[in-house]
Design a protein around this motif. Structure first.
Motif, PDB file in Angstrom:
ATOM      1  N   ILE A  76      20.716  82.213  15.376  1.00  0.00           N
ATOM      2  CA  ILE A  76      19.835  82.189  16.590  1.00  0.00           C
ATOM      3  C   ILE A  76      20.012  83.513  17.438  1.00  0.00           C
ATOM      4  O   ILE A  76      18.803  83.976  17.749  1.00  0.00           O
ATOM      5  CB  ILE A  76      20.525  80.907  17.305  1.00  0.00           C
ATOM      6  N   THR A 134      19.550  77.949  23.479  1.00  0.00           N
ATOM      7  CA  THR A 134      19.216  77.556  22.251  1.00  0.00           C
ATOM      8  C   THR A 134      20.217  76.772  21.415  1.00  0.00           C
ATOM      9  O   THR A 134      20.134  75.560  21.247  1.00  0.00           O
ATOM     10  CB  THR A 134      18.495  78.765  21.371  1.00  0.00           C
ATOM     11  N   MET A 136      27.511  79.994  11.865  1.00  0.00           N
ATOM     12  CA  MET A 136      26.239  80.367  11.178  1.00  0.00           C
ATOM     13  C   MET A 136      25.163  79.911  11.890  1.00  0.00           C
ATOM     14  O   MET A 136      24.120  80.841  12.003  1.00  0.00           O
ATOM     15  CB  MET A 136      26.277  79.613   9.718  1.00  0.00           C
ATOM     16  N   VAL A 137      24.843  78.917  12.442  1.00  0.00           N
ATOM     17  CA  VAL A 137      23.883  78.885  13.155  1.00  0.00           C
ATOM     18  C   VAL A 137      24.042  79.524  14.410  1.00  0.00           C
ATOM     19  O   VAL A 137      22.606  80.113  14.628  1.00  0.00           O
ATOM     20  CB  VAL A 137      24.063  77.040  13.803  1.00  0.00           C
ATOM     21  N   LEU A 196      20.803  72.798  20.685  1.00  0.00           N
ATOM     22  CA  LEU A 196      20.986  72.270  19.421  1.00  0.00           C
ATOM     23  C   LEU A 196      22.159  71.674  19.281  1.00  0.00           C
ATOM     24  O   LEU A 196      22.764  71.363  18.349  1.00  0.00           O
ATOM     25  CB  LEU A 196      20.896  73.270  18.234  1.00  0.00           C
ATOM     26  N   ARG A 197      22.994  71.569  20.249  1.00  0.00           N
ATOM     27  CA  ARG A 197      24.760  71.302  20.445  1.00  0.00           C
ATOM     28  C   ARG A 197      24.836  70.107  19.511  1.00  0.00           C
ATOM     29  O   ARG A 197      26.026  69.772  19.059  1.00  0.00           O
ATOM     30  CB  ARG A 197      25.467  71.626  21.526  1.00  0.00           C
ATOM     31  N   ASN A 198      24.111  68.863  20.066  1.00  0.00           N
ATOM     32  CA  ASN A 198      24.303  67.792  19.818  1.00  0.00           C
ATOM     33  C   ASN A 198      24.059  67.259  18.133  1.00  0.00           C
ATOM     34  O   ASN A 198      24.351  66.346  17.773  1.00  0.00           O
ATOM     35  CB  ASN A 198      23.663  66.898  20.656  1.00  0.00           C
ATOM     36  N   TRP A 199      23.209  68.314  17.701  1.00  0.00           N
ATOM     37  CA  TRP A 199      23.000  68.120  16.047  1.00  0.00           C
ATOM     38  C   TRP A 199      23.734  69.016  15.331  1.00  0.00           C
ATOM     39  O   TRP A 199      23.681  68.559  14.087  1.00  0.00           O
ATOM     40  CB  TRP A 199      21.045  68.496  16.053  1.00  0.00           C
ATOM     41  N   THR A 200      24.290  70.125  15.897  1.00  0.00           N
ATOM     42  CA  THR A 200      24.798  71.040  15.025  1.00  0.00           C
ATOM     43  C   THR A 200      26.210  70.482  14.442  1.00  0.00           C
ATOM     44  O   THR A 200      27.037  70.246  15.283  1.00  0.00           O
ATOM     45  CB  THR A 200      24.978  72.358  15.620  1.00  0.00           C
ATOM     46  N   PRO A 201      26.368  70.494  13.023  1.00  0.00           N
ATOM     47  CA  PRO A 201      27.590  70.046  12.646  1.00  0.00           C
ATOM     48  C   PRO A 201      28.706  71.059  13.107  1.00  0.00           C
ATOM     49  O   PRO A 201      28.258  72.381  12.986  1.00  0.00           O
ATOM     50  CB  PRO A 201      27.529  69.913  11.024  1.00  0.00           C
ATOM     51  N   ARG A 202      29.796  70.553  13.372  1.00  0.00           N
ATOM     52  CA  ARG A 202      31.003  71.709  13.797  1.00  0.00           C
ATOM     53  C   ARG A 202      31.200  72.714  12.800  1.00  0.00           C
ATOM     54  O   ARG A 202      31.527  73.820  13.208  1.00  0.00           O
ATOM     55  CB  ARG A 202      32.173  71.002  14.142  1.00  0.00           C
ATOM     56  N   ASN A 203      31.344  72.360  11.573  1.00  0.00           N
ATOM     57  CA  ASN A 203      31.726  73.425  10.380  1.00  0.00           C
ATOM     58  C   ASN A 203      30.798  74.625  10.279  1.00  0.00           C
ATOM     59  O   ASN A 203      31.107  75.563   9.657  1.00  0.00           O
ATOM     60  CB  ASN A 203      32.255  72.692   9.119  1.00  0.00           C
ATOM     61  N   ILE A 204      29.437  74.460  10.562  1.00  0.00           N
ATOM     62  CA  ILE A 204      28.527  75.515  10.427  1.00  0.00           C
ATOM     63  C   ILE A 204      28.377  76.218  11.586  1.00  0.00           C
ATOM     64  O   ILE A 204      27.124  76.673  11.719  1.00  0.00           O
ATOM     65  CB  ILE A 204      27.492  74.820   9.444  1.00  0.00           C
TER      66      ILE A 204
END
Lengths: 203, 199, 206
Positions: free
Chosen positions: C78, C58, C73-74, C62-70
């Motif tokens: 998951i 998972t 948390m993501v 999502l790695r290409n959409w997830t902003p690095r700073n959060i």
């Protein structure tokens, strides 16, 4: 768009909402089952405390429990009634064992003396040692013993000792578990005896 | 009144048990990662241990409140895993900010350990145990504090022993984590000896 | 983009060369406590392997959409999602096991391996290799823990999976009660780390 500061917030929000929705859906699906399991666990222990009761599956346990057992809040125990007559009392007991909580039920016949059986529905004692209190070998000893109307209704004594009418042999090597089990069972049995006496004096 | 008295007594017993007989590190192995990696020096171990006592006491209490007054009424008990972690992380962050603002000196000695605590399983573990064992509010305070102190004692003792160990010859494959674990085992053995005291 | 490692390499790294337990000493916390009985350990290991593999999958999706700073948390969200699902399944369909494992299923969330693999591998690799990486790290981890639990149950109770073993369950074998108690876990783990590290060193020399 990914560089905008609000993107992170929206992204996190959407993701949380998505996963939470899935989880809530899933837990609604299993909720009833989980609750039934918890209830059945206790009912099973109560029925086990009366080894004469015959049953085939979990559903029957539930039926027997709802039909023949009724809680008496005053004495803190369940009354076992069958064919219109009182057959016995199921007295729950609980307290801290060696590692964690021990919870169980002791069945006492209508004469308020003879033990019909003992069962446990929660214990995390040392496997192969204290946890053997849950094995038949230990539990079967209680059947037919009589409780004493004193400060120590039952006794769990080392296996070298000869037994009195209210005593059973401890699991060899599980000294700490035995000491605590004896104490916590006696505490709750004593409380039940007192409550019964009180009820008889002032009905 | 009597009721509260017995609750407090129970809390004290629970606290004692959490420090010695049911030590969270030595009987359930929670918080092993920082335990093996940060126990090289007494000073750092004491710093981390102190931070754990503080954070654990407060987060178990906060989590108890959140569980009782938010999750149970909403019938969302299974959400506790997420909520507890969020509360722990938020609390740690908050404490870090407060210390940084008002006591830079304390921040220098304690501050670096705070981020490490968020991922310390012992903190979350204590909260989960508190839920499973259905402790009351007062007992939870005793339990949270006791678990923290127990962890503190264990890591401090370990650091003291390891400092001496530097000068001894240990078989190559056992160096580092191996020998630490064996010492921890011996410590766990000693702590079990306390069980008789509680009767 | 960094070229992805071949699957065979990923498997070998997870199972042996970078084995999470004796190489990285990660994630022992949440599982060691229940290694005194093989069955409990097996269930726990399967749960952990599944959670690791699926979380990695998972996270990688999502790695290409997830902003690095959060991203932390993501990842936590998951992982917690899968852990809760495992917890609910056990509660509903295997209540006895759920009670045995107690809080330890929930503690998979803070298990360093899961987060570690998500962060180190899944965050920068394609979904399928990430899944394999999570899966084989989980298996490498399970295999060590199962070894520990077999040693503990055999020496401490004379059984494996509750089945009495020849010799060990007879009176000739004086049961090592200490092995099923907490100190036994420390000794067993230390011995296994010692054994594996020595074996590895020998392998590297020759």
């Amino acid at each position: 768009m990914r560089d905008k500061p609000y993107f992170a917030v929206i992204y996190m929000f959407i993701l949380t909402a998505f996963f939470s929705a899935l989880l809530i859906g899933f837990s609604r699906m299993t909720r009833q089952r989980v609750q039934m399991n918890e209830q059945l666990n206790f009912e099973w222990a109560v029925v086990q405390a009366f080894p004469k009761i015959q049953y085939q599956n979990n559903q029957q346990i539930h039926q027997i429990f709802t039909k023949q057992f009724a809680k008496d809040e005053q004495i803190g125990a369940y009354l076992y009634q069958k064919d219109g007559r009182l057959q016995g009392y199921a007295v729950p007991f609980s307290g801290k064992g060696f590692w964690d909580k021990i919870e169980g039920v002791i069945g006492i016949a209508a004469d308020k003396k003879t033990i019909t059986g003992v069962s446990f529905y929660e214990q995390k004692e040392t496997p192969g040692l204290g946890a053997r209190i849950d094995e038949d070998e230990f539990r079967r000893q209680f059947i037919g013993k009589t409780i004493e109307d004193g400060p120590k209704p039952i006794g769990i004594v080392p296996s070298a000792q000869t037994l009195a009418e209210n005593q059973v042999h401890a699991v060899t090597g599980a000294t700490q578990t035995s000491i605590r089990l004896e104490a916590l069972m006696n505490q709750d049995i004593r409380a039940w005896l007192d409550a019964v006496e009180k009820k008889e004096v002032a009905p | 009144m009597n009721n509260i008295g017995s609750e407090v007594w129970l809390a004290m017993v629970t606290c004692f048990a959490a420090v010695f007989t049911n030590n969270i590190l030595l009987t359930t192995f929670l918080g092993m990662c920082p335990f093996t990696s940060v126990s090289r020096e007494v000073k750092t171990a004491a710093g981390l241990g102190g931070a754990v006592v503080f954070v654990m006491t407060f987060t178990t209490v906060l989590n108890w409140l959140a569980y009782k007054y938010v999750l149970i009424p909403l019938e969302l008990e299974f959400f506790r895993f997420i909520l507890f972690i969020i509360i722990i992380a938020a609390f740690v962050q908050f404490v870090e900010m407060v210390i940084d603002r008002y006591s830079p000196k304390l921040y220098q000695s304690l501050g670096i350990f705070l981020p490490l605590i968020t991922v310390n399983c012992a903190i979350l573990g204590a909260s989960l145990f508190m839920v499973i064992r259905q402790y009351s509010f007062i007992v939870t305070i005793g339990y949270g504090f006791g678990s923290g102190v127990g962890w503190f004692l264990a890591i401090l003792a370990m650091a003291g022993i390891r400092q001496r160990l530097n000068e001894s010859r240990v078989p190559e494959g056992l160096r580092g984590p191996g020998i630490t674990l064996i010492i921890a085992g011996l410590m766990a053995l000693a702590f079990i000896g306390f069980t008789g005291v509680l009767n | 983009m960094i070229p992805t490692k071949p699957t065979k390499e990923i498997m070998l790294d997870g199972l042996w060369r970078d084995n999470p337990i004796f190489r990285q000493i990660l994630g022992i916390c949440s599982t060691l406590a229940i290694t005194n009985v093989v069955l409990n350990t097996a269930v726990m290991c399967i749960s952990l392997t599944l959670v690791t593999a699926l979380s990695c999958l998972t996270v990688s999706f999502l790695r290409n959409w997830t902003p690095r700073n959060i991203r932390m948390m993501v990842q936590t969200l998951i992982i917690a999602f899968y852990v809760i699902i495992v917890d609910l399944i056990l509660k509903a369909y295997w209540p006895q096991m759920s009670r045995n494992l107690g809080p330890f299923v929930g503690l998979i969330i803070t298990n360093c391996i899961v987060m570690g693999r998500c962060e180190a591998f899944a965050g920068s690799n394609r979904p399928l290799p990430s899944f394999m990486d999570g899966l084989f790290n989980g298996i490498g981890y399970s295999f060590m823990l199962l070894a520990i639990s077999v040693v503990r149950e055999l020496l401490g109770m004379g059984t494996i999976l509750g089945i009495a073993m020849p010799y060990f369950s007879t009176p000739y074998w004086d049961k090592w009660i200490i092995m099923v108690m907490p100190p036994g876990a420390f000794f067993a783990l230390a011995s296994i780390i010692w054994l594996c590290r020595s074996m590895k060193r020998k392998g590297a020399k020759s």
